[in-house]
Design a protein around this motif. Structure first.
Motif, PDB file in Angstrom:
ATOM      1  N   ASN A  18       0.456  -1.094  -0.185  1.00  0.00           N
ATOM      2  CA  ASN A  18      -0.045  -0.266  -0.185  1.00  0.00           C
ATOM      3  C   ASN A  18       0.646   1.384   0.013  1.00  0.00           C
ATOM      4  N   TYR A  19       2.067   1.798  -0.322  1.00  0.00           N
ATOM      5  CA  TYR A  19       3.185   2.632  -0.203  1.00  0.00           C
ATOM      6  C   TYR A  19       3.786   2.943  -1.425  1.00  0.00           C
ATOM      7  N   ASN A  20       4.695   3.355  -1.074  1.00  0.00           N
ATOM      8  CA  ASN A  20       5.686   3.426  -2.371  1.00  0.00           C
ATOM      9  C   ASN A  20       7.099   4.240  -1.682  1.00  0.00           C
ATOM     10  N   THR A  21       7.869   3.626  -2.559  1.00  0.00           N
ATOM     11  CA  THR A  21       9.439   4.604  -2.346  1.00  0.00           C
ATOM     12  C   THR A  21       9.887   4.967  -3.839  1.00  0.00           C
ATOM     13  N   LEU A  22      10.412   6.327  -3.613  1.00  0.00           N
ATOM     14  CA  LEU A  22      10.520   7.267  -4.363  1.00  0.00           C
ATOM     15  C   LEU A  22      12.101   8.079  -4.581  1.00  0.00           C
ATOM     16  N   VAL A  23      12.902   8.107  -5.225  1.00  0.00           N
ATOM     17  CA  VAL A  23      14.020   8.870  -5.567  1.00  0.00           C
ATOM     18  C   VAL A  23      14.212  10.205  -5.882  1.00  0.00           C
ATOM     19  N   PRO A  34      -0.926   5.947   0.761  1.00  0.00           N
ATOM     20  CA  PRO A  34      -2.631   6.504   0.711  1.00  0.00           C
ATOM     21  C   PRO A  34      -2.777   8.157   1.779  1.00  0.00           C
ATOM     22  N   GLY A  35      -3.211   8.963   0.797  1.00  0.00           N
ATOM     23  CA  GLY A  35      -4.181  10.202   2.122  1.00  0.00           C
ATOM     24  C   GLY A  35      -5.358   9.579   1.793  1.00  0.00           C
ATOM     25  N   LYS A  40      -4.987   9.778  -4.031  1.00  0.00           N
ATOM     26  CA  LYS A  40      -3.630  11.024  -3.284  1.00  0.00           C
ATOM     27  C   LYS A  40      -2.709  10.271  -2.157  1.00  0.00           C
ATOM     28  N   MET A  41      -1.660  10.823  -3.047  1.00  0.00           N
ATOM     29  CA  MET A  41      -0.413  10.409  -2.115  1.00  0.00           C
ATOM     30  C   MET A  41      -0.109  11.064  -1.327  1.00  0.00           C
TER      31      MET A  41
END
Length: 115
Positions: A18-23, A34-35, A40-41
């Motif tokens: 349910n989440y993502n990581t990004l650089v 999730p918001g 909408k994140m």
């Protein structure tokens, strides 16, 4: 059906899927969860370069977000702090709070205070 109840008001548990990581372009790691609005994140900057994995526990403390997650102990680097190879024993008592393996009492007035 009965469900579990959580009385903790300052934490959010986010499942692994349910989440993502990004650089970003500056090399900073961000966590996107999730918001409240659909699709909408909410993006949270992290102070580490290692992306968290698995289920996350987000704890809100003093206006900051702590991200807690499990890691495999074999992936941890060995500690850089000096340590010995002897065993240390500690005895908890009434007349003094603690006595270490060298016989040194710590908190000698505890018994008087409790009495």
């Amino acid at each position: 059906w009965k469900r579990g109840h959580n009385r903790t008001h300052d934490q959010i548990v986010v499942r692994a899927d349910n989440y993502n990581t990004l650089v970003d372009g500056q090399g900073r790691l961000w966590l996107a969860i999730p918001g409240l609005e659909p699709r909408k994140m909410v993006k949270i900057p992290l102070s580490t370069t290692v992306a968290p994995t698995g289920t996350l526990r987000l704890i809100l403390r003093r206006g900051r977000v702590e991200v807690h997650y499990q890691i495999d102990a074999s992936q941890m680097r060995s500690s850089q702090r000096p340590c010995g190879d002897q065993r240390v024993g500690v005895d908890k008592g009434y007349t003094e709070a603690l006595t270490d393996s060298d016989g040194q009492p710590h908190g000698e007035q505890l018994g008087d205070l409790l009495t």
